[in-house]
Design an enzyme around this catalytic site. Structure first.
Site, short mmCIF file in Angstrom:
data_model
loop_
_atom_site.label_atom_id
_atom_site.label_comp_id
_atom_site.label_asym_id
_atom_site.label_seq_id
_atom_site.Cartn_x
_atom_site.Cartn_y
_atom_site.Cartn_z
NE ARG A 121 -31.38 59.59 64.57
CZ ARG A 121 -29.82 59.18 63.89
NH1 ARG A 121 -29.19 59.17 64.82
NH2 ARG A 121 -30.39 58.67 62.69
NE ARG A 181 -20.33 59.19 61.23
CZ ARG A 181 -19.33 57.75 60.04
NH1 ARG A 181 -18.82 58.23 59.46
NH2 ARG A 181 -20.47 56.57 59.74
#
Length: 216
Positions: free
Chosen positions: A88, A172
């Site tokens: 990530r 998000r």
């Protein structure tokens, strides 16, 4: 063929990963699933994971890499690995590259499912599923034939995810672009990045992925 699937929440990474598992025998390594399994495994690594999570702290990159290391040792899949939810961040990408080198292999492609934010928000905020059979619908593009009734099983238990709101999705997306989107440039510089239109029909996305993976 080892790959990373990139793309913001709702881009279709999970759906396409399932197709690759079913049709190509690839192994999907989901860090979320691995952490949950490790927590209840009773192993030394599992106890470490449980201790961190029970304290409400974030699991370190070192622990996640350790779990991936163990999973790769036990991988029986012949079709390669799909890394889901990892990396990530740029440091995680470096750590994954080092681990794969240690295993005598490499990451072949990072495939980005690219989307338009507004179209993605429309796609996700409008979707709902049947709680009985799991069929997926959309307010605008695929409504039920009879309002409030599943076309497949006739159930009236139609549900929306609590976090499928515009406000939640924009937050998000912001987190994704801030932390994970730089991976596109990272893998582009390595000559490993491939881009697919994540908003195309599911069959077209599947075909585009197949064309990438079927290179000699």
């Amino acid at each position: 063929m080892n790959i990373v699937l990139l793309g913001p929440p709702g881009a279709g990474k999970g759906t396409q990963a399932r197709v690759l598992v079913e049709k190509r025998g690839m192994l999907q390594l989901s860090t979320g699933d691995m952490l949950r399994a490790a927590r209840h495994s009773g192993s030394a690594m599992g106890k470490k994971v449980a201790d961190v999570m029970d304290r409400g702290e974030l699991v370190t990159d070192e622990i996640v890499i350790g779990l991936i290391d163990e999973a790769l040792d036990g991988a029986a899949a012949q079709g390669g690995v799909i890394f889901d939810g990892f990396p990530r961040t740029l440091p995680q990408a470096d750590a994954l590259a080092a681990l794969l080198r240690k295993k005598g292999t490499d990451l072949h492609f990072a495939i980005e499912l690219r989307v338009d934010d507004e179209a993605l928000i429309d796609r996700i905020t409008g979707r709902f599923t049947c709680g009985n059979c799991g069929e997926v619908y959309h307010d605008r593009t695929r409504p039920t034939k009879a309002e409030g009734v599943c076309d497949i099983c006739g159930s009236t238990d139609l549900r929306r995810r609590a976090d499928d709101t515009e406000e939640s999705l924009r937050q998000r997306l912001w987190e994704y672009y801030k932390k994970t989107a730089p991976l596109s440039g990272y893998y582009h510089a390595l000559g490993k990045l491939k881009v697919v239109d994540g908003l195309a029909p599911m069959a077209e996305v599947e075909a585009a992925l197949a064309a990438i993976l079927d290179v000699d």
